[in-house]
Design a protein around this motif. Structure first.
Motif, short mmCIF file in Angstrom:
data_model
loop_
_atom_site.label_atom_id
_atom_site.label_comp_id
_atom_site.label_asym_id
_atom_site.label_seq_id
_atom_site.Cartn_x
_atom_site.Cartn_y
_atom_site.Cartn_z
N ASP A 9 79.07 14.27 54.27
CA ASP A 9 78.63 16.21 54.07
C ASP A 9 77.64 16.01 53.18
OD1 ASP A 9 81.58 13.78 53.36
OD2 ASP A 9 82.80 15.52 51.66
N ARG A 47 93.92 18.56 53.90
CA ARG A 47 92.91 18.66 52.04
C ARG A 47 94.03 18.66 50.87
NH1 ARG A 47 90.67 23.46 54.57
NH2 ARG A 47 88.40 22.86 55.08
N ILE A 50 93.44 14.73 50.45
CA ILE A 50 92.28 14.36 50.10
C ILE A 50 92.28 13.95 48.24
CG2 ILE A 50 89.64 14.67 50.36
CD1 ILE A 50 90.54 15.63 52.71
N PHE A 63 95.13 14.19 59.49
CA PHE A 63 93.91 14.36 60.14
C PHE A 63 94.96 14.73 61.56
CE2 PHE A 63 91.22 12.88 56.27
CZ PHE A 63 90.87 14.43 56.62
N ARG A 67 94.71 18.17 64.02
CA ARG A 67 94.12 18.02 64.69
C ARG A 67 94.39 18.56 66.18
NH1 ARG A 67 90.71 13.38 64.03
NH2 ARG A 67 89.32 14.99 62.82
N ARG A 88 82.56 19.42 62.13
CA ARG A 88 83.62 17.94 62.51
C ARG A 88 84.89 17.95 63.63
NH1 ARG A 88 82.74 15.14 58.26
NH2 ARG A 88 82.01 16.17 56.31
N THR A 93 87.33 11.37 61.63
CA THR A 93 88.26 10.37 61.92
C THR A 93 87.53 8.81 61.87
OG1 THR A 93 90.19 11.90 61.73
CG2 THR A 93 90.35 9.57 62.12
N TYR A 96 85.18 8.60 58.72
CA TYR A 96 85.75 8.50 57.46
C TYR A 96 86.70 7.43 57.22
CZ TYR A 96 82.82 12.54 56.36
OH TYR A 96 81.68 13.29 55.63
N GLN A 97 87.64 7.49 57.89
CA GLN A 97 89.02 7.12 57.97
C GLN A 97 88.82 5.93 58.68
OE1 GLN A 97 89.46 10.52 58.77
NE2 GLN A 97 90.24 9.88 56.88
N ARG A 147 81.90 18.51 43.93
CA ARG A 147 82.09 16.62 44.67
C ARG A 147 82.18 16.38 43.55
NH1 ARG A 147 83.63 16.38 49.90
NH2 ARG A 147 83.45 18.69 50.25
N ARG A 153 80.57 7.03 45.87
CA ARG A 153 81.14 7.89 46.91
C ARG A 153 79.49 7.67 47.35
NH1 ARG A 153 84.17 10.86 49.58
NH2 ARG A 153 82.95 12.68 50.75
P1 TYD Z 1 84.61 19.04 54.81
O1 TYD Z 1 84.37 19.28 55.84
O2 TYD Z 1 83.57 18.43 54.22
O3 TYD Z 1 85.64 20.27 54.42
P2 TYD Z 1 85.09 21.68 52.86
O4 TYD Z 1 84.41 22.93 54.09
O5 TYD Z 1 86.54 21.89 52.66
O6 TYD Z 1 84.42 21.22 52.39
O7 TYD Z 1 85.69 18.18 54.96
C1 TYD Z 1 85.94 17.44 53.99
C2 TYD Z 1 86.27 16.23 54.07
O8 TYD Z 1 86.97 15.82 54.44
C3 TYD Z 1 84.88 15.72 53.89
O9 TYD Z 1 84.68 14.59 52.82
C4 TYD Z 1 85.10 15.21 55.39
C5 TYD Z 1 87.04 14.63 55.49
N1 TYD Z 1 86.96 14.15 56.73
C6 TYD Z 1 88.40 12.77 57.27
O10 TYD Z 1 88.02 11.93 55.97
N2 TYD Z 1 88.46 12.82 58.07
C7 TYD Z 1 88.39 13.75 59.13
O11 TYD Z 1 88.66 13.80 59.93
C8 TYD Z 1 87.72 14.83 58.94
C9 TYD Z 1 87.81 15.63 59.93
C10 TYD Z 1 86.81 14.73 57.33
#
Ligand code: TYD
Length: 200
Positions: A9, A47, A50, A63, A67, A88, A93, A96-97, A147, A153
């Motif tokens: 981010d 979203r 999350i 996700f 996807r 992204r 995934t 982050y995951q 955020r 974080r």
């Molecule tokens: P982000 O691209 O920041 O979206 P926005 O344009 O709404 O700010 O993505 C949102 C959050 O999701 C970001 O913290 C990353 C997370 N994320 C995952 O955890 N796994 C994923 O596969 C994707 C695509 C995003």
């Protein structure tokens, strides 16, 4: 042609992806600029997952659903001869995951599991550009986008970025340090596009 931008981010992906889209348009290409999570109801569900801090498995499958549909859409555009630029993709995934799941199942196992569930639907990009930034700086850039700026974080994003760098080695991403100016990052990205013969 399928180009992906990845990064934590606040790494500047969205800005750079749109600059690249304009640049490629100026070279006469038809561009499909897209992002994950998507702007569909599936992306909205992601979203919401999350925001409500659903458990990492729930998030991983949200996700996945978003996807799976998105990949079909991407394929259609590629078949039409367009250049797809995706802000992204699967590697988000993995990173982050992967970071979320690693405390319960270990990173290696988590990555293996994620790679396995994606193997039947995966569409491999031609180029993946990873923008790296110090998590503190990244968080600073997105502060205004409501955020959380917590220490957890920051620590989390540090782990995410470490996984990204590991994936970069494994999958051969191009890495661009985005702790410089947007112009400098854009120049570096253009160099990469030249290397891949996408722009002259
Ligand atoms: P982000 O691209 O920041 O979206 P926005 O344009 O709404 O700010 O993505 C949102 C959050 O999701 C970001 O913290 C990353 C997370 N994320 C995952 O955890 N796994 C994923 O596969 C994707 C695509 C995003």
């Amino acid at each position: 042609m399928f180009i992906v931008f990845e990064g934590i981010d606040g790494s500047g992906k969205t800005t750079i992806a749109s600059m690249v889209a304009n640049e490629l348009k100026s070279h006469g290409y038809k561009i499909f600029l897209t992002e994950e999570p998507t702007r569909t109801w599936l992306g909205e569900a992601v979203r919401r997952g999350i925001k409500e801090e659903k458990n990492p498995f729930t998030q991983a499958f949200l996700f996945f659903a978003d996807r799976a549909e998105h990949i079909r859409e991407i394929k259609k555009h590629i078949e039409r001869g367009e250049i797809v630029i995706c802000d992204r993709y699967i590697y988000s995934t993995y990173a982050y995951q992967g970071a979320q799941l690693s405390p319960s199942m270990g990173l290696e196992k988590a990555l293996k599991w994620l790679e396995t569930i994606y193997s039947p639907i995966r569409l491999d990009p031609d180029v993946v550009i990873l923008l790296t930034t110090s998590p503190l700086r990244g968080i600073g850039r997105i502060k205004n986008r409501e955020r959380r700026e917590s220490f957890e974080r920051r620590e989390f994003l540090e782990r995410v970025q470490k996984i990204y760098v590991y994936l970069a080695e494994k999958y051969g991403f191009e890495i661009v340090d985005s702790d410089t100016s947007i112009e400098a990052v854009f120049e570096k990205v253009k160099e990469i596009l030249r290397k891949f013969d996408i722009i002259p």
